[in-house]
Write a protein that holds these residues in place. Structure first.
Motif, mmCIF file in Angstrom:
data_model
loop_
_atom_site.group_PDB
_atom_site.id
_atom_site.type_symbol
_atom_site.label_atom_id
_atom_site.label_comp_id
_atom_site.label_asym_id
_atom_site.label_seq_id
_atom_site.Cartn_x
_atom_site.Cartn_y
_atom_site.Cartn_z
ATOM 1 N N SER A 113 0.852 -1.187 0.000
ATOM 2 C CA SER A 113 0.000 0.000 0.000
ATOM 3 C C SER A 113 0.885 1.234 0.000
ATOM 4 O O SER A 113 1.949 1.240 0.630
ATOM 5 C CB SER A 113 -0.895 0.019 1.241
ATOM 6 N N SER A 114 0.433 2.262 -0.670
ATOM 7 C CA SER A 114 1.153 3.529 -0.649
ATOM 8 C C SER A 114 0.925 4.268 0.672
ATOM 9 O O SER A 114 1.585 5.251 0.966
ATOM 10 C CB SER A 114 0.721 4.412 -1.824
ATOM 11 N N ALA A 115 0.006 3.769 1.476
ATOM 12 C CA ALA A 115 -0.334 4.390 2.759
ATOM 13 C C ALA A 115 0.709 4.066 3.816
ATOM 14 O O ALA A 115 1.435 3.070 3.725
ATOM 15 C CB ALA A 115 -1.706 3.901 3.223
ATOM 16 N N SER A 116 0.731 4.892 4.838
ATOM 17 C CA SER A 116 1.615 4.639 5.970
ATOM 18 C C SER A 116 1.111 3.438 6.767
ATOM 19 O O SER A 116 -0.067 3.081 6.705
ATOM 20 C CB SER A 116 1.660 5.862 6.890
ATOM 21 N N ALA A 117 2.009 2.853 7.545
ATOM 22 C CA ALA A 117 1.613 1.739 8.411
ATOM 23 C C ALA A 117 0.552 2.193 9.413
ATOM 24 O O ALA A 117 -0.361 1.431 9.739
ATOM 25 C CB ALA A 117 2.832 1.170 9.120
ATOM 26 N N ALA A 168 -7.128 1.326 9.780
ATOM 27 C CA ALA A 168 -8.214 0.681 9.020
ATOM 28 C C ALA A 168 -8.554 -0.684 9.607
ATOM 29 O O ALA A 168 -9.717 -1.082 9.633
ATOM 30 C CB ALA A 168 -7.815 0.559 7.550
ATOM 31 N N LEU A 169 -7.560 -1.406 10.066
ATOM 32 C CA LEU A 169 -7.814 -2.712 10.687
ATOM 33 C C LEU A 169 -8.644 -2.572 11.961
ATOM 34 O O LEU A 169 -9.499 -3.398 12.243
ATOM 35 C CB LEU A 169 -6.493 -3.403 11.034
ATOM 36 N N LEU A 170 -8.363 -1.532 12.728
ATOM 37 C CA LEU A 170 -9.052 -1.349 13.999
ATOM 38 C C LEU A 170 -10.412 -0.677 13.863
ATOM 39 O O LEU A 170 -11.253 -0.805 14.744
ATOM 40 C CB LEU A 170 -8.186 -0.525 14.955
ATOM 41 N N PRO A 218 1.116 -1.246 17.795
ATOM 42 C CA PRO A 218 0.657 -0.181 16.904
ATOM 43 C C PRO A 218 1.548 0.013 15.684
ATOM 44 O O PRO A 218 2.779 0.056 15.799
ATOM 45 C CB PRO A 218 0.664 1.057 17.811
ATOM 46 N N ASP A 219 0.890 0.081 14.531
ATOM 47 C CA ASP A 219 1.531 0.324 13.233
ATOM 48 C C ASP A 219 2.474 -0.792 12.790
ATOM 49 O O ASP A 219 3.196 -0.631 11.804
ATOM 50 C CB ASP A 219 2.276 1.667 13.230
ATOM 51 N N GLN A 220 2.448 -1.950 13.504
ATOM 52 C CA GLN A 220 3.318 -3.068 13.137
ATOM 53 C C GLN A 220 2.609 -4.419 13.046
ATOM 54 O O GLN A 220 2.866 -5.173 12.117
ATOM 55 C CB GLN A 220 4.463 -3.206 14.148
ATOM 56 N N ARG A 221 1.771 -4.723 14.036
ATOM 57 C CA ARG A 221 1.188 -6.068 14.072
ATOM 58 C C ARG A 221 -0.159 -6.050 14.796
ATOM 59 O O ARG A 221 -0.318 -5.412 15.826
ATOM 60 C CB ARG A 221 2.134 -7.025 14.771
ATOM 61 N N PHE A 222 -1.103 -6.804 14.220
ATOM 62 C CA PHE A 222 -2.413 -7.012 14.816
ATOM 63 C C PHE A 222 -2.698 -8.510 14.719
ATOM 64 O O PHE A 222 -2.700 -9.065 13.621
ATOM 65 C CB PHE A 222 -3.479 -6.217 14.053
ATOM 66 N N SER A 223 -2.891 -9.176 15.862
ATOM 67 C CA SER A 223 -3.121 -10.621 15.871
ATOM 68 C C SER A 223 -4.425 -10.944 16.580
ATOM 69 O O SER A 223 -4.810 -10.275 17.538
ATOM 70 C CB SER A 223 -1.987 -11.347 16.600
ATOM 71 N N ASP A 261 0.832 -8.229 9.624
ATOM 72 C CA ASP A 261 2.105 -7.575 9.894
ATOM 73 C C ASP A 261 2.328 -6.447 8.900
ATOM 74 O O ASP A 261 2.101 -6.622 7.695
ATOM 75 C CB ASP A 261 3.258 -8.590 9.801
ATOM 76 N N LEU A 262 2.783 -5.317 9.408
ATOM 77 C CA LEU A 262 3.011 -4.126 8.597
ATOM 78 C C LEU A 262 4.491 -3.751 8.694
ATOM 79 O O LEU A 262 5.048 -3.704 9.792
ATOM 80 C CB LEU A 262 2.156 -2.965 9.106
ATOM 81 N N ALA A 263 5.100 -3.482 7.544
ATOM 82 C CA ALA A 263 6.516 -3.114 7.521
ATOM 83 C C ALA A 263 6.730 -2.008 6.502
ATOM 84 O O ALA A 263 6.116 -2.017 5.427
ATOM 85 C CB ALA A 263 7.366 -4.333 7.154
ATOM 86 N N PRO A 264 7.594 -1.053 6.830
ATOM 87 C CA PRO A 264 7.891 0.007 5.864
ATOM 88 C C PRO A 264 8.477 -0.597 4.584
ATOM 89 O O PRO A 264 9.314 -1.490 4.638
ATOM 90 C CB PRO A 264 8.935 0.867 6.571
ATOM 91 N N ALA A 265 8.025 -0.101 3.443
ATOM 92 C CA ALA A 265 8.550 -0.568 2.154
ATOM 93 C C ALA A 265 9.738 0.306 1.754
ATOM 94 O O ALA A 265 9.786 1.490 2.090
ATOM 95 C CB ALA A 265 7.453 -0.487 1.086
#
Length: 148
Positions: A12-16, A22-24, A76-81, A97-101
């Motif tokens: 995604s071009s969006a930030s983490a 959006a997940l929450l 926050p901004d990294q992982r949601f389980s 899992d979210l990681a900077p591209a």
């Protein structure tokens, strides 16, 4: 029955931070997922962010599926389980899992494990997971576009 571990990725071009939000945000799920309704199960009148231990109820658009998931990890901004708390597949666990591209934006990896599975469902589960991660990335991209 055998077990199944799968994962799917998208960019995604969006930030983490925006993807994590959006997940929450349960209200956004019908806009980007196959679900008609996602609702956090918190006592009436309680207005607070989601936290570990919270449960959410997810209803499918067809009305055939209703699941309850318990949040088991939040970074926050990294992982949601989460894990399935009630429903058809109570042995299901998942993580986003979210990681900077390297070129900006966020790489999203959604993984899931099923303790018990039927081989005929495996292909469907793989496709559905890839669809969810792609739709989440697209939704986050649309927010970036709207705010540009």
């Amino acid at each position: 029955m055998s077990s199944l571990a799968i994962s799917a990725s998208s960019h995604s071009s969006a930030s983490a931070a925006l993807v994590y939000e959006a997940l929450l945000e349960a209200e956004s799920w019908p806009a980007w997922s196959a679900y008609a309704d996602v609702e956090w199960d918190v006592p009436a009148g309680v207005d607070r962010p989601a936290r570990v231990g919270d449960v959410r109820t997810i209803r499918s658009r067809t009305g055939r599926g209703c699941f309850r998931e318990r949040v088991v990890e939040m970074i926050p901004d990294q992982r949601f389980s989460y894990e399935q708390a009630a429903g058809l597949f109570t042995s299901h666990r998942g993580a986003v899992d979210l990681a900077p591209a390297l070129r900006g934006g966020t790489n999203i990896t959604w993984s899931a494990t099923y303790r018990h599975t039927l081989p005929l469902l495996d292909v469907l589960r793989r496709r559905r997971l890839q669809m969810w991660v792609h739709d989440l990335a697209s939704y986050a991209n649309s927010i970036v576009s709207r705010n540009s």
